[in-house]
Write an enzyme that holds these catalytic residues in place. Sequence first.
Site, short mmCIF file in Angstrom:
data_model
loop_
_atom_site.label_atom_id
_atom_site.label_comp_id
_atom_site.label_asym_id
_atom_site.label_seq_id
_atom_site.Cartn_x
_atom_site.Cartn_y
_atom_site.Cartn_z
N GLY A 251 10.05 -9.36 -32.72
CA GLY A 251 10.73 -9.04 -31.47
C GLY A 251 9.85 -8.52 -30.36
O GLY A 251 10.34 -8.30 -29.25
N GLU A 287 7.18 -9.83 -38.80
CA GLU A 287 7.49 -11.23 -38.49
C GLU A 287 7.27 -11.55 -37.02
O GLU A 287 8.17 -12.02 -36.33
CB GLU A 287 8.96 -11.53 -38.83
CG GLU A 287 9.38 -11.24 -40.25
CD GLU A 287 10.89 -11.31 -40.41
OE1 GLU A 287 11.59 -11.65 -39.43
OE2 GLU A 287 11.38 -11.02 -41.51
N PRO A 288 6.08 -11.33 -36.48
CA PRO A 288 5.87 -11.67 -35.07
C PRO A 288 5.84 -13.18 -34.87
O PRO A 288 5.32 -13.92 -35.69
CB PRO A 288 4.49 -11.05 -34.77
CG PRO A 288 3.79 -11.10 -36.09
CD PRO A 288 4.85 -10.84 -37.13
N GLY A 289 6.40 -13.63 -33.78
CA GLY A 289 6.35 -15.04 -33.42
C GLY A 289 5.86 -15.17 -32.00
O GLY A 289 4.68 -15.47 -31.73
N ARG A 326 13.71 -23.14 -22.29
CA ARG A 326 14.03 -21.73 -22.05
C ARG A 326 14.66 -21.46 -20.69
O ARG A 326 15.65 -20.73 -20.60
CB ARG A 326 12.79 -20.85 -22.24
CG ARG A 326 12.27 -20.82 -23.68
CD ARG A 326 11.19 -19.77 -23.87
NE ARG A 326 11.75 -18.43 -23.83
CZ ARG A 326 11.63 -17.59 -22.82
NH1 ARG A 326 10.96 -17.94 -21.73
NH2 ARG A 326 12.18 -16.40 -22.87
N TYR A 330 18.28 -19.97 -21.19
CA TYR A 330 18.38 -18.52 -21.03
C TYR A 330 18.25 -18.05 -19.58
O TYR A 330 18.17 -16.84 -19.35
CB TYR A 330 17.27 -17.82 -21.82
CG TYR A 330 17.17 -18.17 -23.27
CD1 TYR A 330 18.26 -18.07 -24.13
CD2 TYR A 330 15.95 -18.57 -23.81
CE1 TYR A 330 18.14 -18.37 -25.47
CE2 TYR A 330 15.82 -18.87 -25.15
CZ TYR A 330 16.92 -18.77 -25.98
OH TYR A 330 16.81 -19.07 -27.30
N CYS A 356 18.67 -35.88 -15.92
CA CYS A 356 19.92 -35.95 -15.16
C CYS A 356 20.86 -34.83 -15.57
O CYS A 356 21.94 -35.05 -16.16
CB CYS A 356 20.57 -37.32 -15.35
SG CYS A 356 19.65 -38.63 -14.54
N GLU A 357 20.46 -33.61 -15.30
CA GLU A 357 21.25 -32.40 -15.51
C GLU A 357 20.90 -31.41 -14.41
O GLU A 357 19.72 -31.20 -14.11
CB GLU A 357 20.92 -31.75 -16.86
CG GLU A 357 21.29 -32.55 -18.08
CD GLU A 357 22.76 -32.43 -18.45
OE1 GLU A 357 23.46 -31.57 -17.87
OE2 GLU A 357 23.20 -33.20 -19.32
N TYR A 385 8.51 -21.25 -28.40
CA TYR A 385 9.81 -21.85 -28.07
C TYR A 385 9.71 -22.85 -26.93
O TYR A 385 10.61 -22.99 -26.12
CB TYR A 385 10.85 -20.74 -27.77
CG TYR A 385 10.93 -19.75 -28.90
CD1 TYR A 385 11.53 -20.09 -30.10
CD2 TYR A 385 10.34 -18.50 -28.79
CE1 TYR A 385 11.57 -19.21 -31.15
CE2 TYR A 385 10.37 -17.60 -29.84
CZ TYR A 385 10.99 -17.96 -31.02
OH TYR A 385 11.02 -17.08 -32.08
#
Length: 434
Positions: A251, A287-289, A326, A330, A356-357, A385
């Site tokens: 996190g 658990e770092p990502g 992302r 988000y 096309c969005e 990500y």
Amino acid sequence: MPTQKTSHPAAQETAPEANSAHGMFDGVDLQRLAERIPTPFHAYSASAIRQRIGELQAALAGLDATICFAVKANPNLAILQLMANAGVGADIVSAGEMRRSLHAGMPPERIVFSGVGKSADEIAGALAVGIHRFNVESHDELLTLQRLAEAQGVTARAAVRVNPDVDAHTHAKISTGKAENKFGVSIDEARRWFAERGRLSHVQLDGLHVHIGSQILTLEPFRLALQRVAEFWRELEQDGHSINSIDVGGGLGVSYRAGTDQPVSASDYVNVIRTALAGYKGRVLLEPGRYLVAEAGVLLTRVIRVKAGVERQFLVLDAAMNDLQRPSLYDAWHDIVPVSNASRPLTTYDIVGPVCETGDTFARGRELPGCAPGDLLLIKATGAYGTSMASTYNSRPLAIEILLNQGRYAVVRRRQHFEEMIAGEQPARNWETT
């Protein structure tokens, strides 16, 4: 906790940054790289990743601790091999991530299996290769683990993921530690599991796990969550339950917006762990990502055209939401800068892709030096990500991935061919009935 005396020369390196003024990243000239390799493409700095690993390893010195990289952040085999070579393990959430980790050379004893929806087949496969530990998220999963371990004649090591009901003060879609979230179980339920663990003939329930969310920029949520876990650990030990492993999750936040995001340091974060778990003699898992890879990655993209709208100007890029979700998913901020250092008047743009969005938008109302078709832009902090969430929406091929290392580069994923994109598809020839 046992002391591990290990030297970490990577911690002494200076992490390279993507320097737009000079167009350099980890010693590689990005302008020249983009002349050789068509945009859009993702580029990762091996030196920056090694530095982050080294910083965390140095902060953990003296603790019996294992770093398990959250594979979901960036599952490229070259990245995983870099992690394995540095002694880092894997935090996985699927059988596919397990296979990638093993293929990259990570030993099973450095792999932990997290996730709320592990299937029976995935659990059985992980038991067969002997992964280190399962982070269990429901009573049904615990009973499934017991049944499958008994069938294989093995004993599974397990930790219960507790939900401490702590607000991580992050985006709602990446918050995982509140009571309303789908992850983990309450401490009351976990207490019942330990009280009944004598019935588990093939599961060694001797661990605790907590993970409250991602992109956390203050220490207080970590401190509060770990205090609650530590209180529970002490209670369990007083009741005669050995706790051999505490997984503190991940996190740690990173800087997506220069001058605004102020991430906590690895040393300050580890000091919170040391304080909360004072006196603990088991192993600590982390658990770092995002922390290890986000700022080590950039997305190189060219301007296709500048479109003048009625109310605003649009900068249309050759990268799109399928390359980096992302911002669309988000409303996430990524710094975007020109690679060229040419001096031009500032112009305000909405920066968009060709999909096309309406949601295919990287930034709104962003000031940049005036741009023209063909200009090269850098979208920063895309190492986590980015490609892991990429898709082939609008039948756009998956982008190239490149690893940079002190002036050299290597393609670690070539651009997807059209034939590969449609390889699993076929005309409806063989009709059957149920």
